[in-house]
Motif scaffolding. Structure first.
Motif, PDB file in Angstrom:
ATOM      1  N   ARG A  30       0.835  -1.212   0.000  1.00  0.00           N
ATOM      2  CA  ARG A  30       0.000   0.000   0.000  1.00  0.00           C
ATOM      3  C   ARG A  30       0.863   1.251   0.000  1.00  0.00           C
ATOM      4  O   ARG A  30       0.583   2.216  -0.729  1.00  0.00           O
ATOM      5  CB  ARG A  30      -0.940   0.013   1.218  1.00  0.00           C
ATOM      6  CG  ARG A  30      -2.090  -0.961   1.134  1.00  0.00           C
ATOM      7  CD  ARG A  30      -3.132  -0.699   2.208  1.00  0.00           C
ATOM      8  NE  ARG A  30      -2.598  -0.733   3.558  1.00  0.00           N
ATOM      9  CZ  ARG A  30      -2.564  -1.802   4.343  1.00  0.00           C
ATOM     10  NH1 ARG A  30      -3.010  -2.962   3.896  1.00  0.00           N
ATOM     11  NH2 ARG A  30      -2.084  -1.717   5.578  1.00  0.00           N
ATOM     12  N   SER A  33       2.417   1.619  -3.474  1.00  0.00           N
ATOM     13  CA  SER A  33       1.401   2.066  -4.420  1.00  0.00           C
ATOM     14  C   SER A  33       1.136   3.556  -4.275  1.00  0.00           C
ATOM     15  O   SER A  33       1.086   4.299  -5.272  1.00  0.00           O
ATOM     16  CB  SER A  33       0.115   1.276  -4.188  1.00  0.00           C
ATOM     17  OG  SER A  33      -0.934   1.758  -4.974  1.00  0.00           O
ATOM     18  N   SER A  34       1.002   4.005  -3.048  1.00  0.00           N
ATOM     19  CA  SER A  34       0.736   5.415  -2.780  1.00  0.00           C
ATOM     20  C   SER A  34       1.935   6.295  -3.130  1.00  0.00           C
ATOM     21  O   SER A  34       1.792   7.329  -3.788  1.00  0.00           O
ATOM     22  CB  SER A  34       0.373   5.576  -1.304  1.00  0.00           C
ATOM     23  OG  SER A  34       0.166   6.917  -0.990  1.00  0.00           O
ATOM     24  N   ASN A  37       2.702   6.048  -7.016  1.00  0.00           N
ATOM     25  CA  ASN A  37       1.548   6.243  -7.880  1.00  0.00           C
ATOM     26  C   ASN A  37       1.344   5.100  -8.879  1.00  0.00           C
ATOM     27  O   ASN A  37       1.195   5.329 -10.084  1.00  0.00           O
ATOM     28  CB  ASN A  37       1.657   7.594  -8.605  1.00  0.00           C
ATOM     29  CG  ASN A  37       0.323   8.059  -9.141  1.00  0.00           C
ATOM     30  OD1 ASN A  37      -0.723   7.701  -8.597  1.00  0.00           O
ATOM     31  ND2 ASN A  37       0.347   8.843 -10.187  1.00  0.00           N
ATOM     32  N   SER A  39      -0.816   1.213  -9.287  1.00  0.00           N
ATOM     33  CA  SER A  39      -1.978   0.516  -8.733  1.00  0.00           C
ATOM     34  C   SER A  39      -1.517  -0.500  -7.690  1.00  0.00           C
ATOM     35  O   SER A  39      -0.376  -0.978  -7.721  1.00  0.00           O
ATOM     36  CB  SER A  39      -2.765  -0.195  -9.832  1.00  0.00           C
ATOM     37  OG  SER A  39      -2.059  -1.336 -10.286  1.00  0.00           O
ATOM     38  N   LEU A  40      -2.400  -0.813  -6.790  1.00  0.00           N
ATOM     39  CA  LEU A  40      -2.096  -1.803  -5.768  1.00  0.00           C
ATOM     40  C   LEU A  40      -1.805  -3.161  -6.407  1.00  0.00           C
ATOM     41  O   LEU A  40      -0.910  -3.885  -5.957  1.00  0.00           O
ATOM     42  CB  LEU A  40      -3.271  -1.898  -4.789  1.00  0.00           C
ATOM     43  CG  LEU A  40      -3.035  -2.603  -3.475  1.00  0.00           C
ATOM     44  CD1 LEU A  40      -1.791  -2.073  -2.763  1.00  0.00           C
ATOM     45  CD2 LEU A  40      -4.250  -2.454  -2.586  1.00  0.00           C
ATOM     46  N   GLN A  41      -2.509  -3.484  -7.457  1.00  0.00           N
ATOM     47  CA  GLN A  41      -2.274  -4.746  -8.154  1.00  0.00           C
ATOM     48  C   GLN A  41      -0.857  -4.783  -8.744  1.00  0.00           C
ATOM     49  O   GLN A  41      -0.181  -5.812  -8.687  1.00  0.00           O
ATOM     50  CB  GLN A  41      -3.311  -4.952  -9.277  1.00  0.00           C
ATOM     51  CG  GLN A  41      -4.715  -5.197  -8.775  1.00  0.00           C
ATOM     52  CD  GLN A  41      -5.423  -3.915  -8.323  1.00  0.00           C
ATOM     53  OE1 GLN A  41      -4.977  -2.797  -8.594  1.00  0.00           O
ATOM     54  NE2 GLN A  41      -6.520  -4.060  -7.615  1.00  0.00           N
ATOM     55  N   GLU A  42      -0.402  -3.664  -9.310  1.00  0.00           N
ATOM     56  CA  GLU A  42       0.964  -3.605  -9.845  1.00  0.00           C
ATOM     57  C   GLU A  42       1.997  -3.741  -8.732  1.00  0.00           C
ATOM     58  O   GLU A  42       2.996  -4.439  -8.895  1.00  0.00           O
ATOM     59  CB  GLU A  42       1.192  -2.291 -10.593  1.00  0.00           C
ATOM     60  CG  GLU A  42       0.430  -2.161 -11.886  1.00  0.00           C
ATOM     61  CD  GLU A  42       0.575  -0.779 -12.507  1.00  0.00           C
ATOM     62  OE1 GLU A  42       1.062  -0.718 -13.649  1.00  0.00           O
ATOM     63  OE2 GLU A  42       0.198   0.215 -11.843  1.00  0.00           O
TER      64      GLU A  42
END
Length: 88
Positions: A30, A33-34, A37, A39-42
């Motif tokens: 998380r 991802s944040s 920038n 996606s969480l899936q990536e």
């Protein structure tokens, strides 16, 4: 207790304890991802070592020289910090 209640309870326990490996993995992905920038899936598709390295490097790059020196000192001499805390 519903499934959602169980999930709620597990989430609270994970945050309070902070030791569950799956929780730590989700927390790091998380943050990655944040921070970067994506996606969480990536983020979850990346090896955890790469995620941790990128997050650590980014953190260290944001420190000023004095803060970085303190981090290095604590890393190289962890027992020194423990003895200071014990004397307080």
């Amino acid at each position: 207790m519903t499934n959602l209640d169980k999930i709620y309870s597990i989430a609270i326990s994970n945050v309070v304890d902070g030791l569950n490996q799956d929780y730590v993995y989700r927390k790091l992905t998380r943050a990655y991802s944040s921070k970067f920038n994506v996606s969480l899936q990536e983020a979850r598709a990346l090896p955890i070592d790469e995620i941790a390295l990128d997050l650590y490097e980014s953190y260290f790059e944001e420190l000023d020289d004095e803060e970085l020196d303190e981090v290095i000192e604590r890393f190289l001499n962890p027992e020194h910090e423990e003895s200071e805390e014990a004397s307080i």
